[in-house]
Design a protein around this motif. Structure first.
Motif, PDB file in Angstrom:
ATOM      1  N   ASN A  57       0.822  -1.215   0.000  1.00 29.46           N
ATOM      2  CA  ASN A  57       0.000   0.000   0.000  1.00 29.46           C
ATOM      3  C   ASN A  57       0.857   1.266   0.000  1.00 29.46           C
ATOM      4  O   ASN A  57       0.578   2.235   0.676  1.00 29.46           O
ATOM      5  N   THR A 108      -5.249  -2.983  -7.386  1.00 29.79           N
ATOM      6  CA  THR A 108      -4.243  -3.002  -6.313  1.00 29.79           C
ATOM      7  C   THR A 108      -2.934  -3.593  -6.815  1.00 29.79           C
ATOM      8  O   THR A 108      -1.853  -3.063  -6.540  1.00 29.79           O
ATOM      9  N   TRP A 114      -3.772  -0.021  -2.148  1.00 27.94           N
ATOM     10  CA  TRP A 114      -4.940  -0.823  -1.774  1.00 27.94           C
ATOM     11  C   TRP A 114      -6.219  -0.108  -2.197  1.00 27.94           C
ATOM     12  O   TRP A 114      -6.373   1.096  -1.980  1.00 27.94           O
TER      13      TRP A 114
END
Length: 131
Positions: A57, A108, A114
């Motif tokens: 992320n 993603t 994310w």
């Protein structure tokens, strides 16, 4: 155990409890994709080692694994080195589409950000992301 253990939201006392409960000096966890580590009282170690197939992320498409080094001396404190791995994420995205997985999961993989499961992220971890 299937519990999200986040760096910002998991107490050292709880991590030490997990280690004691399993009579372990080192606990290695995965699942969240965000690598982090913390020394435990008495010389123990907890490390969230990342996960293959889910970027951290951070806008990079790499995934992570960890190397655990106990050092040459007996009783030495263990050390963790996090290693990023570039892989053919575009191929994985194609395969995910071919399998009919939701486009949010594919995004993603392609972007490193994310797009799902954001509701489980604590505020600090979420603030590091794009969404």
């Amino acid at each position: 155990m299937n519990e999200f253990l986040w760096e910002s939201a998991t107490s050292t006392q709880f991590l030490a409890h997990l280690a004691r409960e399993r009579e372990a000096d080192v606990v290695l966890a995965t699942h969240t994709g965000i690598p982090w580590q913390r020394a435990l009282p008495g010389g123990g170690l907890f490390a969230n080692v990342g996960v293959l197939g889910r970027p951290a992320n951070d806008g990079r498409t790499d995934v992570w694994y960890a190397l655990l080094d106990f050092g040459p001396a007996e009783g030495a404190s263990p050390e963790v080195e996090f290693v990023s791995v570039a892989y053919d994420h575009a191929r994985l995205a194609r395969e995910m589409r071919e399998e009919g997985l939701p486009e949010e999961f594919v995004e993603t993989i392609l972007t490193g950000w994310w797009t799902t499961c954001l509701e489980v992220l604590p505020a600090r971890e979420r603030a590091r992301g794009r969404y």
